[in-house]
Design a protein around this motif. Structure first.
Motif, PDB file in Angstrom:
ATOM      1  N   TYR B  47       0.896  -1.126   0.006  1.00 32.73           N
ATOM      2  CA  TYR B  47      -0.098  -0.072   0.015  1.00 32.73           C
ATOM      3  C   TYR B  47       0.822   1.146   0.088  1.00 32.73           C
ATOM      4  O   TYR B  47       0.528   2.213  -0.462  1.00 32.73           O
ATOM      5  CB  TYR B  47      -0.905  -0.043   1.162  1.00 32.73           C
ATOM      6  CG  TYR B  47      -2.081   1.114   1.088  1.00 32.73           C
ATOM      7  CD1 TYR B  47      -3.049   0.891   0.351  1.00 32.73           C
ATOM      8  CD2 TYR B  47      -1.655   2.277   1.790  1.00 32.73           C
ATOM      9  CE1 TYR B  47      -4.293   1.645   0.115  1.00 32.73           C
ATOM     10  CE2 TYR B  47      -2.928   3.330   1.634  1.00 32.73           C
ATOM     11  CZ  TYR B  47      -4.156   3.047   0.873  1.00 32.73           C
ATOM     12  OH  TYR B  47      -4.980   3.666   0.715  1.00 32.73           O
ATOM     13  N   TYR B  48       2.081   1.191   0.707  1.00 30.54           N
ATOM     14  CA  TYR B  48       2.859   2.547   0.734  1.00 30.54           C
ATOM     15  C   TYR B  48       3.822   2.465  -0.561  1.00 30.54           C
ATOM     16  O   TYR B  48       4.511   3.583  -0.662  1.00 30.54           O
ATOM     17  CB  TYR B  48       3.579   2.216   2.209  1.00 30.54           C
ATOM     18  CG  TYR B  48       3.167   2.840   3.340  1.00 30.54           C
ATOM     19  CD1 TYR B  48       3.124   4.431   3.607  1.00 30.54           C
ATOM     20  CD2 TYR B  48       2.043   2.233   3.852  1.00 30.54           C
ATOM     21  CE1 TYR B  48       2.412   4.792   4.477  1.00 30.54           C
ATOM     22  CE2 TYR B  48       1.295   2.549   5.077  1.00 30.54           C
ATOM     23  CZ  TYR B  48       1.635   3.901   5.340  1.00 30.54           C
ATOM     24  OH  TYR B  48       0.977   4.591   6.553  1.00 30.54           O
ATOM     25  N   GLY B  50       6.528   2.719  -2.985  1.00 25.72           N
ATOM     26  CA  GLY B  50       7.897   3.128  -3.025  1.00 25.72           C
ATOM     27  C   GLY B  50       8.301   3.902  -1.709  1.00 25.72           C
ATOM     28  O   GLY B  50       9.689   4.087  -1.758  1.00 25.72           O
ATOM     29  N   ALA B  51       7.399   4.347  -1.109  1.00 28.43           N
ATOM     30  CA  ALA B  51       7.595   5.299   0.173  1.00 28.43           C
ATOM     31  C   ALA B  51       8.553   4.288   1.295  1.00 28.43           C
ATOM     32  O   ALA B  51       8.944   4.983   2.112  1.00 28.43           O
ATOM     33  CB  ALA B  51       6.483   5.875   0.795  1.00 28.43           C
ATOM     34  N   LYS B  53      11.121   1.578   1.558  1.00 32.38           N
ATOM     35  CA  LYS B  53      12.357   1.033   0.676  1.00 32.38           C
ATOM     36  C   LYS B  53      12.710  -0.194   1.278  1.00 32.38           C
ATOM     37  O   LYS B  53      13.256  -1.425   0.396  1.00 32.38           O
ATOM     38  CB  LYS B  53      13.647   1.904   0.624  1.00 32.38           C
ATOM     39  CG  LYS B  53      13.348   3.400   0.332  1.00 32.38           C
ATOM     40  CD  LYS B  53      13.125   3.513  -1.040  1.00 32.38           C
ATOM     41  CE  LYS B  53      12.861   4.999  -1.179  1.00 32.38           C
ATOM     42  NZ  LYS B  53      12.122   5.238  -2.662  1.00 32.38           N
ATOM     43  N   ALA B  95      -1.398   7.777   5.660  1.00 32.49           N
ATOM     44  CA  ALA B  95      -1.735   6.997   4.494  1.00 32.49           C
ATOM     45  C   ALA B  95      -2.441   5.703   4.639  1.00 32.49           C
ATOM     46  O   ALA B  95      -3.478   5.395   3.682  1.00 32.49           O
ATOM     47  CB  ALA B  95      -0.380   6.766   3.578  1.00 32.49           C
TER      48      ALA B  95
END
Lengths: 450, 114
Positions: B47-48, B50-51, B53, B95
């Protein structure tokens, strides 16, 4: 049955002062504890001290905080534990004696706890950087400061020597709150059951109003009464380490199961193994019960024997960040922002910006969540184009602001901008972690009297 | 019914180095099992995008109705190095409020903000 009342005076350097004064005057506290240090505080203080000979090296709000709380603490006999000493606990302790004398309080003992700074020998005492597995010797050229996280024991020793106020450098945050429990209840440093409870409670207290309704309200989902007037927490601890968390009547916010649960996990990774200098805490057995308005009883926090090492924070000069922003609004804001981004990217090539990383955000669209931002969102009415670059030298970082300056008259239609201010750069003090055998770190105590 | 996580759980994030821990705590005992079943570490990381790593570990503490997600490489290199405006990732937990879950209709009265 003996019961201790311990209050929070601050959760970080920039915290509000007024709630600390209220706790000092109306909290009927045995102890008031201040936490004022972040990961990079010591390194930043070292850098500042090198450049500014007048910087005393302790909490820049020491005077504000002490002037606010000392009258109430003197009247009630409340003892103070504080890590406001930063890189100069002795200087801070002497400054506190000054304020005590101003208030006519003579003969009060103020202890300075030092010994956490190990900059001169950190490369000999440590092996591996925890974050990346590389040898700490790779930090040799950029090293600014290194300090070990001390536990509660030197504070307990200072209290045993009769100190009414204890000012420390780097000490693990929850240990500041546990030290009074160890001292007053006679807990042994090897009693990991009680120390686990005490450090667990310290963890709930160290972030101040984050357990009383701060960092919490979300309208319509999680509401809070008077969120502009939050009280700092107070904990009532019994000899076995069970406790009630509460706050002053008449202050805003709340203490309830939700606020306490959120704080249990704050900055915790494996909740069964929360490592501190004093003990390893197990939060998974914690029992919470709302026993009255703004009163949550906390029991059952687990503890395991402490590890043979202490955590060390190693601060390093790692370069600079240049940063600035400008604005678009109205119909078509996004298309203008996209062209502005393209212009900046081309300009950075033309001026040869030498950066490790460049980031151009559309604030209002994707600046905060980045790649986690949902796709296909409606176009915002206003957008700030915010650009940041990380560079080795200040001269490179300055280029970011200079290219934003150029957008004023050489940019595109309807570009909003701020008055240029300062040079829009800042130094990076990166923080790495390592471990040091605990017997290699010796604390020392000096007592000053008002 | 299908609802956003914000109606099912409350969230908070904390920072240590380059790692963000993001907790999701169910609003009720009945809502917790479906939160635990549907919000796996894999789905959380996906869900996140590329935020985040690095890897994501999930710790569940059932009797507190709490899931703690530990996301490595989520803070742009760490607070002082990060080029993100939100250096600490204090807003990063928000988010996941948009993550969608299936909730049986009989639990509708336990959802918040609807």
């Amino acid at each position: 049955m003996k019961r201790l009342r311990i209050g929070s005076g601050s959760a970080w350097w920039g915290d509000r002062v007024e709630p600390a004064r209220l706790n000092a005057e109306h909290g009927d506290l045995d102890y008031l504890c201040f936490e004022t240090m972040a990961e990079a505080t010591v390194s930043a203080a070292q850098v500042r001290a090198r450049r500014d000979p007048d910087f005393p090296g302790y909490d820049t709000y020491l005077d504000d905080r002490m002037q606010a709380v000392l009258p109430g603490c003197i009247k009630r006999g409340t003892k103070i534990i504080s890590n406001q000493g930063w890189i100069n606990p002795d200087g801070a302790a002497q400054r506190v004696t000054h304020w005590l004398r101003e208030l006519g309080a003579r003969g009060v003992k103020v202890a300075a706890v030092s010994g956490s700074v190990i900059t001169d020998r950190v490369l000999d005492l440590t092996d591996t950087i925890l974050e990346n597995g590389k040898p700490t010797s790779t930090l040799k050229d950029s090293l600014v400061s290194a300090e070990a996280y001390l536990g509660a024991e030197p504070i307990v020793e200072a209290l045993r020597q009769g100190a009414q106020i204890v000012i420390t450098g780097r000490v693990a945050d929850p240990s500041l709150f546990m030290a009074p429990m160890m001292h007053e209840f006679g807990w042994d440093p090897s009693d990991h059951v009680r120390l686990g409870r005490g450090i667990g409670l310290g963890h709930l207290m160290e972030c101040g109003s984050q357990v009383t309704g701060g960092y919490f309200p979300d309208p319509g989902f999680k509401d809070m009464p008077e969120p502009w007037n939050l009280g700092f927490p107070i904990i009532e601890v019994e000899e076995d380490g069970s406790a009630v968390i509460t706050k002053l009547p008449g202050t805003g916010g709340a203490v309830n199961l939700m606020t306490v649960k959120e704080q249990i996990f704050y900055e915790v990774h494996d909740p069964a193994n929360y490592l501190t200098p004093d003990v390893v805490v197990d939060f998974t057995t914690t029992q919470l019960e709302e026993i009255g308005p703004d009163r949550v009883r906390v029991t059952g926090i687990g503890g395991k024997p402490r590890t043979p090492t202490l955590k060390v924070s190693i601060g390093c000069m790692e370069g600079f960040i240049g940063e600035d922003m400008f604005f678009y609004a109205g119909p078509g804001a996004l298309r203008r922002a996209k062209l502005a981004k393209q212009i900046l990217e081309e300009r950075f090539k033309i001026v040869g910006l030498d950066a490790e990383e460049v980031r151009i955000d559309f604030l209002g669209l994707n600046a905060i969540h980045g790649d986690a931002t949902p796709k296909d969102l409606p176009e915002p009415y206003e957008i700030a184009v915010r650009v940041a670059a990380r560079t080795k030298t200040r001269a490179e970082a300055v280029k970011v602001g200079r290219e934003v300056d150029g957008m004023a008259v050489s940019g595109i239609a309807m570009t909003g901008k701020r008055v240029p201010h300062q040079d829009r750069t800042r130094e990076i003090i990166g923080v790495w972690s390592s471990l040091v055998p605990r017997e290699k770190v010796q604390s020392s105590i000096a007592i000053y009297e008002s | 019914m299908r609802v956003q996580l914000q109606h099912v759980a409350h969230v908070r994030s904390g920072d240590k180095g380059n790692t963000s821990n993001i907790m999701a705590i169910a609003y009720s005992e009945d809502l917790y099992p479906l939160l635990k079943e549907q919000l796996t570490a894999e789905r959380f990381k996906a869900y996140y995008g590329g935020a985040i790593k690095g890897p994501v570990d999930r710790y569940a503490v059932d009797h507190l109705w709490a899931l703690n997600f530990v996301a490595q490489g989520a803070l742009g290199g760490g607070v002082s190095r990060s080029l993100c405006l939100d250096n600490y990732g204090k807003a990063l937990s928000a988010a996941i409020l948009g993550f969608e879950l299936d909730v049986p209709d009989r639990l509708a009265n336990q959802l918040r903000g609807l």
